[in-house]
Design a protein around this motif. Structure first.
Motif: not given
Length: 317
Positions: A103-131
């Motif tokens: 969650q912390s990583v994606f918060q930081e990433i969102e501040k640094l990229v444009g609105a059209d950049v796709i954000l993808s997680s490799s998680t194997s056990c956490l649902v997107p709603s939580d991540v």
């Protein structure tokens, strides 16, 4: 931040999965910016990837149409997140499987990229709603769950956040296909996604059969590797049933559905994998393959070689 031109992918985290993703993306001709917040880790990972690419080329198992040198030239390392994200159109996160960290990583990433950049997680056990709970623009977020090792096992589960747009799912599916992976789309999120739910069912019944004295550890593995796995490497369970009756799936269920229900109703409770009685199963497994690093590494290398050969066979068929 600069606008992306859809030729650069940023991989966050330079561990095993991050390195594998980097190799997959460069094999498809994309520039890859590999980031790690630990000083020097990404640079070290890049050199390890170089060795792997050269070895794969020597063994004629290198993916894509580019040479190892050409693929390596597309790869660069960073320990500055803003610089690593600059110009990327797709971000693949591969950090520790800890919710707060992601969650912390994606918060930081969102501040640094444009609105059209796709954000993808490799998680194997956490649902997107939580991540992605702390991300503001959730419609460009999804999970792209690879199978380990991703370079040899090409399946990728694409799992949407409830707000993920159809375009983001389609664009990610196209990207994964272009780099040689085999993406499957889940229509909505669910704990364990699809692969791990099927795997958990197999794990549970295998564990119960060994624990109840029905079969040995060695032989239950043979049930899969020399039985189910032989056909499942090429066709899945639904097609297997469809082909195993004269008139297809409906006919199969008329013939065998009642028997399947009877067997399923005999399944025991979910095993306690850490209970005292489980120690005998672990001991039996370690008797076959000791759990020291020398033996485990040798077997992992064997696994990768076998998966490499199977991948080549499927490609050549």
């Amino acid at each position: 931040m600069s606008s992306s031109n859809k030729s650069t992918v940023t991989v966050i985290g330079s561990g095993l999965i991050g390195r594998s993703w980097a190799m997959v993306f460069v094999s498809g001709g994309y520039r890859v910016k590999l980031y790690d917040n630990q000083q020097g880790q990404a640079a070290s990972a890049v050199q390890d990837i170089r060795k792997q690419l050269l070895q794969l080329e020597e063994e004629e198992m290198l993916r894509g149409s580019l040479t190892a040198a050409q693929q390596f030239s597309l790869l660069s390392s960073y320990d500055d997140l803003a610089v690593a994200l600059d110009g990327a159109f797709f971000v693949q996160e591969c950090v520790f499987e800890q919710l707060l960290v992601k969650q912390s990583v994606f918060q930081e990433i969102e501040k640094l990229v444009g609105a059209d950049v796709i954000l993808s997680s490799s998680t194997s056990c956490l649902v997107p709603s939580d991540v992605f709970a702390k991300v503001q623009n959730k419609n460009r977020c999804l999970v792209s769950h690879p199978v380990n090792p991703p370079y040899y096992v090409k399946l990728v589960e694409l799992v949407p956040h409830p707000d993920t747009t159809v375009t983001v799912m389609d664009d990610t599916h196209a990207l994964m296909t272009k780099v040689g992976q085999v993406p499957v789309k889940l229509r909505k999120e669910i704990d364990g996604f699809a692969l791990n739910r099927v795997q958990a069912a197999i794990t549970a019944e295998s564990w119960r059969l060994v624990q109840d004295g029905i079969i040995s550890v060695k032989d239950i593995d043979l049930v899969m590797s020399e039985g189910l796995g032989m056909r499942y490497a090429f066709i899945g369970p639904m097609e297997t049933m469809h082909l195993n009756a004269p008139e297809g799936l409906e006919d199969y269920m008329r013939r065998y559905g009642e028997g399947i229900q009877r067997v399923l109703s005999s399944f025991g409770p979910v095993p306690n994998f850490n209970a005292e009685e489980s120690k005998s199963i672990i001991s039996e497994m370690c008797g076959l393959i000791p759990s020291d690093q020398q033996h485990l590494t040798a077997r992992k290398n064997r696994r990768d070689q076998l998966l490499m050969s199977l991948s080549k066979l499927k490609k050549d068929l």
